[in-house]
Enzyme design. Sequence first.
Site, PDB file in Angstrom:
ATOM      1  CB  CYS A   1      37.857   9.895  25.032  1.00 23.08           C
ATOM      2  SG  CYS A   1      37.244   8.445  25.931  1.00 23.08           S
TER       3      CYS A   1
ATOM      4  NE  ARG B   1      25.892  13.057  27.124  1.00 23.64           N
ATOM      5  CZ  ARG B   1      25.721  13.733  28.252  1.00 23.64           C
ATOM      6  NH1 ARG B   1      25.319  13.100  29.338  1.00 23.64           N
ATOM      7  NH2 ARG B   1      25.936  15.034  28.303  1.00 23.64           N
TER       8      ARG B   1
END
Length: 328
Positions: free
Chosen positions: A95, A222
Amino acid sequence: MEGVIDADTRALLSEDGALDWCVTEFVRVVDAKLPPRVFLRHCPELATAGAKGPVTPSSTPVTLQLLGSDPEALAANAEQAIALGATRLDLNFGCPAKTVNRHDGGASLLRTPARVHAVVAAVAEVGQRFGVTVNAKLRLGFDDKRLALACAQAAESGGADELVVHARTRREGYRPPAHWEWIAHIRTAVSVPVVANGDIWSLEDYWKARTLSGCRDVMLGRGMLADPWLARRIRHWQVSGGERLLATPWSARSDMLCRYAEAKRRAGMAEKVIVSLLKQWLNHMRGRDAEAASRFMALRRETALTPFLAGLHASEPGVSSHDVSTAV
């Protein structure tokens, strides 16, 4: 992707059976064992987990992801997750969010391979006791790539069963290009399976990522929001010997968005929140689809759900989910 990838999204994106597994958003672990409700909020599929662990309604396995830096706390929460039915755990070292990194989580640990090892070793010991696999999600580094191999080897020596590598550093964020060729260096430096991740938006990207990384498998992020048929497209190409599906029609995209909204409405979510999530998803679509871009621009200021959904409804005559082009 935070806020969009939840159980409803997993159910919708996995319903065609093209995904081998999917992963939850991370459960943030600080210094204490979290109550069951936290795990169930992130992974409602645990509530109906059987012998095979949590699965989506289409029986796609769900991996529970943990994020933190305290080995003991992560081990305690891994045991809690397993007690609730988790059969596969993922540790987030990738992250790039500034807030997460400031609080010593995600990619911040990539600056110190020994810390990666300590976290993986603590959780892997729990996993081995209960027969649960533990994977590690990495990037190529924090500021640069100098420790990429060391971090991967640290995760492996700690007991990770598999590595997923996002082909950029934390500093690079999500800016193109993804350095798939760097994953090849990692793959040759470890003996556990390595999965390539980052900037896989199309069938062509999938093939390039596999070719440059040498990896057999890829993780879609994504790209699955941008094209809900991406996994189906890849799977069809694999099993058909090179046949390519036609472009995903707007009708399929809008249908998925509307079904997502209906699931949220049934769950009692506030309509303004639903609209916000729909915009987030549509924003991922618009960079790869002209119709999605047009809809986003037309609806970006809309805050009421009913007119927003009305603005999404459309059809493309002559295109169906079964249409395919000739083999290539």
